[in-house]
Design a protein around this motif. Structure first.
Motif, PDB file in Angstrom:
ATOM      1  N   ASP A 193       0.854  -1.191   0.000  1.00 36.52           N
ATOM      2  CA  ASP A 193       0.000   0.000   0.000  1.00 36.52           C
ATOM      3  C   ASP A 193       0.887   1.236   0.000  1.00 36.52           C
ATOM      4  OD1 ASP A 193      -2.899  -0.946   0.403  1.00 36.52           O
ATOM      5  OD2 ASP A 193      -1.786  -2.105   1.914  1.00 36.52           O
ATOM      6  N   PHE A 194       0.611   2.158  -0.922  1.00 34.52           N
ATOM      7  CA  PHE A 194       1.422   3.360  -1.083  1.00 34.52           C
ATOM      8  C   PHE A 194       0.586   4.606  -0.806  1.00 34.52           C
ATOM      9  CE2 PHE A 194       3.466   0.184  -3.654  1.00 34.52           C
ATOM     10  CZ  PHE A 194       4.828   0.465  -3.593  1.00 34.52           C
ATOM     11  N   VAL A 195       1.144   5.533  -0.059  1.00 37.05           N
ATOM     12  CA  VAL A 195       0.591   6.878   0.012  1.00 37.05           C
ATOM     13  C   VAL A 195       1.141   7.646  -1.188  1.00 37.05           C
ATOM     14  CG1 VAL A 195       0.379   6.807   2.515  1.00 37.05           C
ATOM     15  CG2 VAL A 195       2.461   7.721   1.486  1.00 37.05           C
ATOM     16  N   PRO A 196       0.624   8.836  -1.504  1.00 38.67           N
ATOM     17  CA  PRO A 196       1.139   9.578  -2.657  1.00 38.67           C
ATOM     18  C   PRO A 196       2.655   9.796  -2.596  1.00 38.67           C
ATOM     19  CG  PRO A 196      -0.911  10.557  -1.897  1.00 38.67           C
ATOM     20  CD  PRO A 196      -0.553   9.498  -0.899  1.00 38.67           C
ATOM     21  N   PHE A 197       3.319   9.530  -3.706  1.00 29.20           N
ATOM     22  CA  PHE A 197       4.755   9.761  -3.904  1.00 29.20           C
ATOM     23  C   PHE A 197       5.621   8.992  -2.893  1.00 29.20           C
ATOM     24  CE2 PHE A 197       2.540  13.568  -5.470  1.00 29.20           C
ATOM     25  CZ  PHE A 197       2.933  13.520  -6.800  1.00 29.20           C
ATOM     26  N   GLU A 198       5.176   7.813  -2.508  1.00 24.47           N
ATOM     27  CA  GLU A 198       5.948   7.016  -1.548  1.00 24.47           C
ATOM     28  C   GLU A 198       6.839   6.008  -2.266  1.00 24.47           C
ATOM     29  OE1 GLU A 198       5.343   4.149   2.398  1.00 24.47           O
ATOM     30  OE2 GLU A 198       3.660   4.535   1.050  1.00 24.47           O
ATOM     31  N   ALA A 199       8.041   5.812  -1.724  1.00 23.88           N
ATOM     32  CA  ALA A 199       8.947   4.762  -2.178  1.00 23.88           C
ATOM     33  C   ALA A 199       9.014   3.676  -1.113  1.00 23.88           C
ATOM     34  CB  ALA A 199      10.330   5.323  -2.451  1.00 23.88           C
ATOM     35  N   LYS A 200       9.059   2.421  -1.553  1.00 18.37           N
ATOM     36  CA  LYS A 200       9.178   1.290  -0.631  1.00 18.37           C
ATOM     37  C   LYS A 200      10.334   0.409  -1.073  1.00 18.37           C
ATOM     38  CE  LYS A 200       4.332   0.819   0.895  1.00 18.37           C
ATOM     39  NZ  LYS A 200       4.580   0.907   2.341  1.00 18.37           N
ATOM     40  N   THR A 201      10.994  -0.224  -0.077  1.00 19.22           N
ATOM     41  CA  THR A 201      12.113  -1.117  -0.355  1.00 19.22           C
ATOM     42  C   THR A 201      11.777  -2.536   0.112  1.00 19.22           C
ATOM     43  OG1 THR A 201      13.719   0.684  -0.118  1.00 19.22           O
ATOM     44  CG2 THR A 201      14.556  -1.563   0.085  1.00 19.22           C
ATOM     45  N   LEU A 202      12.005  -3.514  -0.770  1.00 21.62           N
ATOM     46  CA  LEU A 202      11.831  -4.919  -0.443  1.00 21.62           C
ATOM     47  C   LEU A 202      13.179  -5.627  -0.501  1.00 21.62           C
ATOM     48  CD1 LEU A 202       8.619  -5.914  -2.463  1.00 21.62           C
ATOM     49  CD2 LEU A 202       8.776  -4.939  -0.168  1.00 21.62           C
ATOM     50  N   VAL A 203      13.311  -6.681   0.304  1.00 19.92           N
ATOM     51  CA  VAL A 203      14.519  -7.507   0.313  1.00 19.92           C
ATOM     52  C   VAL A 203      14.124  -8.938  -0.009  1.00 19.92           C
ATOM     53  CG1 VAL A 203      16.460  -8.364   1.680  1.00 19.92           C
ATOM     54  CG2 VAL A 203      15.645  -6.015   2.008  1.00 19.92           C
ATOM     55  N   PHE A 204      14.833  -9.546  -0.966  1.00 21.64           N
ATOM     56  CA  PHE A 204      14.586 -10.939  -1.339  1.00 21.64           C
ATOM     57  C   PHE A 204      15.868 -11.729  -1.099  1.00 21.64           C
ATOM     58  CE2 PHE A 204      14.388 -14.323  -4.656  1.00 21.64           C
ATOM     59  CZ  PHE A 204      13.269 -14.985  -4.172  1.00 21.64           C
ATOM     60  N   ASP A 205      15.803 -12.763  -0.260  1.00 21.31           N
ATOM     61  CA  ASP A 205      16.989 -13.541   0.077  1.00 21.31           C
ATOM     62  C   ASP A 205      17.100 -14.827  -0.727  1.00 21.31           C
ATOM     63  OD1 ASP A 205      15.070 -15.152   1.159  1.00 21.31           O
ATOM     64  OD2 ASP A 205      15.725 -14.934   3.245  1.00 21.31           O
ATOM     65  N   GLY A 206      16.297 -14.951  -1.769  1.00 24.08           N
ATOM     66  CA  GLY A 206      16.290 -16.160  -2.577  1.00 24.08           C
ATOM     67  C   GLY A 206      15.109 -17.052  -2.271  1.00 24.08           C
ATOM     68  N   LYS A 207      14.521 -16.860  -1.085  1.00 22.57           N
ATOM     69  CA  LYS A 207      13.362 -17.667  -0.683  1.00 22.57           C
ATOM     70  C   LYS A 207      12.197 -16.793  -0.228  1.00 22.57           C
ATOM     71  CE  LYS A 207      16.087 -21.709   0.736  1.00 22.57           C
ATOM     72  NZ  LYS A 207      16.400 -22.633   1.851  1.00 22.57           N
ATOM     73  N   THR A 208      12.481 -15.843   0.662  1.00 24.83           N
ATOM     74  CA  THR A 208      11.421 -15.007   1.224  1.00 24.83           C
ATOM     75  C   THR A 208      11.554 -13.569   0.748  1.00 24.83           C
ATOM     76  OG1 THR A 208      12.738 -14.543   3.206  1.00 24.83           O
ATOM     77  CG2 THR A 208      11.246 -16.437   3.280  1.00 24.83           C
ATOM     78  N   LEU A 209      10.412 -12.904   0.706  1.00 28.98           N
ATOM     79  CA  LEU A 209      10.323 -11.523   0.258  1.00 28.98           C
ATOM     80  C   LEU A 209       9.701 -10.711   1.391  1.00 28.98           C
ATOM     81  CD1 LEU A 209      10.609  -9.659  -2.306  1.00 28.98           C
ATOM     82  CD2 LEU A 209       8.225 -10.219  -2.803  1.00 28.98           C
ATOM     83  N   LYS A 210      10.377  -9.644   1.810  1.00 28.61           N
ATOM     84  CA  LYS A 210       9.844  -8.844   2.899  1.00 28.61           C
ATOM     85  C   LYS A 210      10.150  -7.368   2.705  1.00 28.61           C
ATOM     86  CE  LYS A 210      14.000  -9.550   5.757  1.00 28.61           C
ATOM     87  NZ  LYS A 210      14.534 -10.057   7.031  1.00 28.61           N
ATOM     88  N   GLU A 211       9.282  -6.535   3.272  1.00 28.25           N
ATOM     89  CA  GLU A 211       9.473  -5.083   3.213  1.00 28.25           C
ATOM     90  C   GLU A 211      10.368  -4.652   4.346  1.00 28.25           C
ATOM     91  OE1 GLU A 211       6.766  -0.968   3.262  1.00 28.25           O
ATOM     92  OE2 GLU A 211       5.792  -2.956   3.201  1.00 28.25           O
ATOM     93  N   THR A 212      11.197  -3.621   4.106  1.00 28.38           N
ATOM     94  CA  THR A 212      12.083  -3.093   5.124  1.00 28.38           C
ATOM     95  C   THR A 212      11.957  -1.574   5.165  1.00 28.38           C
ATOM     96  OG1 THR A 212      14.374  -2.883   5.869  1.00 28.38           O
ATOM     97  CG2 THR A 212      14.019  -3.033   3.500  1.00 28.38           C
ATOM     98  N   GLU A 213      12.089  -1.019   6.350  1.00 27.26           N
ATOM     99  CA  GLU A 213      12.068   0.446   6.507  1.00 27.26           C
ATOM    100  C   GLU A 213      13.431   1.053   6.202  1.00 27.26           C
ATOM    101  OE1 GLU A 213       9.420   2.333   7.097  1.00 27.26           O
ATOM    102  OE2 GLU A 213       8.156   0.534   7.071  1.00 27.26           O
ATOM    103  N   GLU A 214      14.465   0.208   6.150  1.00 22.55           N
ATOM    104  CA  GLU A 214      15.804   0.709   5.872  1.00 22.55           C
ATOM    105  C   GLU A 214      15.952   1.016   4.388  1.00 22.55           C
ATOM    106  OE1 GLU A 214      18.618  -2.177   7.153  1.00 22.55           O
ATOM    107  OE2 GLU A 214      17.773  -2.363   9.161  1.00 22.55           O
ATOM    108  N   MET A 215      16.678   2.096   4.080  1.00 21.51           N
ATOM    109  CA  MET A 215      16.971   2.415   2.693  1.00 21.51           C
ATOM    110  C   MET A 215      18.220   1.629   2.285  1.00 21.51           C
ATOM    111  SD  MET A 215      15.891   3.880   0.033  1.00 21.51           S
ATOM    112  CE  MET A 215      14.669   5.072   0.585  1.00 21.51           C
ATOM    113  N   ARG A 216      18.037   0.318   2.071  1.00 23.82           N
ATOM    114  CA  ARG A 216      19.145  -0.593   1.801  1.00 23.82           C
ATOM    115  C   ARG A 216      19.799  -0.274   0.460  1.00 23.82           C
ATOM    116  NH1 ARG A 216      18.762  -5.723   4.111  1.00 23.82           N
ATOM    117  NH2 ARG A 216      20.649  -6.155   2.880  1.00 23.82           N
ATOM    118  N   ILE A 217      21.095  -0.561   0.377  1.00 23.48           N
ATOM    119  CA  ILE A 217      21.827  -0.407  -0.876  1.00 23.48           C
ATOM    120  C   ILE A 217      22.512  -1.703  -1.256  1.00 23.48           C
ATOM    121  CG2 ILE A 217      22.185   2.071  -0.594  1.00 23.48           C
ATOM    122  CD1 ILE A 217      25.033   1.458   0.287  1.00 23.48           C
TER     123      ILE A 217
END
Length: 484
Positions: A460-484
């Motif tokens: 779910d996105f609010v206006p002009f929102e960016a979201k980051t997901l992390v995939f480890d090869g098996k599971t997919l999850k959202e993170t609040e960290e701005m991962r690089i």
């Protein structure tokens, strides 16, 4: 900078592009290597879709006939089939080669592309009796229309006279005319009179009655392609010592209109712009980093990224670009800033003479320059996606796979709301995880379901929102960290 500084910068950028092209080719050929070998008579077209959603679009690809056709009485024809063997709309267009020989060919076809994957299409060539080319005779203006779109190009002026979508006219008078403004040699534009806008005393290019110079032998306005998918028209213009070619590419099945400009600037100390008078009222806006913003509407210089648009009550009139970031808007007219023929590294200092007059000084952009735009009507939340589709077309080649078995880390990716942009998909720094970043470039809330392999997540996105997901090869999850 001085000219050699410009050349050095372009050399470094070209080196980077060369590295990226090799990496892209390596990934592409790895993905295509597991494809089955070609059947007898088949020319396989293998197309990569860089988007995380199924994409129906036009694909261009060149290929070589199995042998040169030197016969005068027969000519090559073709059929394009999808992976299920269904014939799809297609047409020959001009190849990049200029050999007057039936050999190298260029095809455009309408295709459905699987998300972030290779889609295969098959071309089969036949030879038919050669007939004299019968071009459609446009008596008067050149018009394309269907139940949704009406596009009219004036044979008298070479300009876009009408662009009507669902009964609404979006062009006022005639559009895509070139203007030349008086300017000066200062590349920074540091004068007090340049603080709001560059150039004054505009003069319009006019259609050449008898094209000369680099355009010698052409008609003033001529149809160069006309088939199932595209109608292409070009016109030739001049002003003083400058010349220009403007090409209109009408996409018959989508209603989009591409405009390509080849500008030969022959005057110094001038500013060149491409003008589009609009028939609708609304706020002038442009794309910025992870968002859009209001732009000046009083003639002051504006900067935006891949698109500018007029925000109407329901739909937007958008103009996408491939590297033309400056514009201005005044009295209902968008003007895209093309180039300035100033002097390299000239700087106003007190009341001193700006540049030496006892010798020649090198001028910026006094040579052929090429520009590409796309005009369309769309919803505001579609503009980010449409800009990406315009600037990053499908990657297509005619290759003959050798059907190897490789251990490729392939992904199945699909996003339900294709107006949510996937801006990043990369290996994480220091781990074996993958980073995916999504962006809602819209003033409205958005929701989407995203699938990666067997994992599904709802976002779910609010206006002009960016979201980051992390995939480890098996599971997919959202993170609040701005991962690089």
């Amino acid at each position: 900078s001085i000219k050699i500084g410009e050349e050095n910068g372009l050399m470094i950028l070209s080196h980077g592009k060369n590295i990226l092209n090799k990496l892209r080719a390596k990934a592409y050929f790895a993905l295509t290597s597991t494809q089955p070998k070609a059947k007898e008579g088949e020319f396989p077209f293998l197309v990569f879709n860089p988007n995380p959603y199924e994409w129906e679009t036009e694909v261009e690809c060149e290929f070589m006939l199995a042998d040169q056709n030197w016969e005068d009485n027969i000519v090559s024809s073709f059929r394009v089939l999808d992976s299920n063997g269904n014939e799809i709309p297609a047409q020959f267009i001009k190849e990049d080669s200029h050999l007057n020989l039936d050999w190298r060919k260029r095809v455009v076809f309408k295709a459905k592309l699987a998300p972030m994957a290779i889609s295969r299409f098959s071309v089969y060539v036949d030879f038919v009796d050669k007939k004299s080319a019968e071009k459609e005779n446009f008596n008067g203006n050149i018009i394309f229309q269907d139940e949704k779109i009406y596009i009219e190009i004036s044979k008298k002026t070479g300009l876009l006279k009408s662009y009507r979508v669902n009964g609404t006219e979006y062009i006022k008078s005639e559009a895509f005319y070139l203007c030349q403004y008086d300017d000066n040699a200062d590349p920074w534009g540091m004068g007090d009179f340049q603080l709001e806008a560059l150039g004054n005393n505009p003069k319009r290019f006019t259609l050449m009655e008898k094209p000369d110079g680099v355009f010698e032998g052409m008609d003033s306005v001529q149809v160069i392609e006309n088939g199932a998918l595209r109608l292409c028209v070009e016109g030739f213009f001049k002003l003083d010592n400058s010349r220009a070619r403007v090409e209109y590419v009408i996409h018959k099945t989508t209603g989009g209109l591409d405009v390509k400009v080849d500008l030969f600037a022959g005057e110094i100390n001038k500013m060149f712009r491409l003008a589009v008078p609009v028939a609708i009222s609304g706020e002038y806006r442009g794309q910025t980093a992870f968002g859009t913003q209001p732009l000046y509407m009083n003639g002051r210089e504006c900067v935006a990224q891949r698109f500018v648009y007029i925000k109407g009550e329901t739909d937007c009139l958008a103009l996408f670009n491939k590297g033309t970031y400056g514009s201005k808007f005044l009295d209902g007219t968008m003007e895209m800033s093309l180039l300035r023929t100033a002097t390299y590294c000239a700087h106003p200092i007190c009341d001193r003479q700006l540049i030496p007059l006892d010798r020649y000084t090198q001028k910026i952009d006094v040579e052929e320059r090429n520009f590409h735009f796309r005009l369309c009507v769309a919803k505001e939340n579609e503009l980010e996606r449409l800009a990406g589709e315009f600037t990053t077309p499908p990657y297509a080649c005619n290759i003959f796979p050798i059907e190897r078995k490789l251990d490729i880390n392939n992904f199945f990716i699909d996003i339900k709301n294709k107006n949510i942009a996937l801006t990043t998909f990369k290996k994480a720094v220091g781990t074996d995880e993958y980073i995916l970043r999504f962006f809602n470039n819209s003033p409205e809330k958005q929701k989407t379901e995203f699938k990666m392999n067997s994992e599904i997540i709802t976002l779910d996105f609010v206006p002009f929102e960016a979201k980051t997901l992390v995939f480890d090869g098996k599971t997919l999850k959202e993170t609040e960290e701005m991962r690089i």
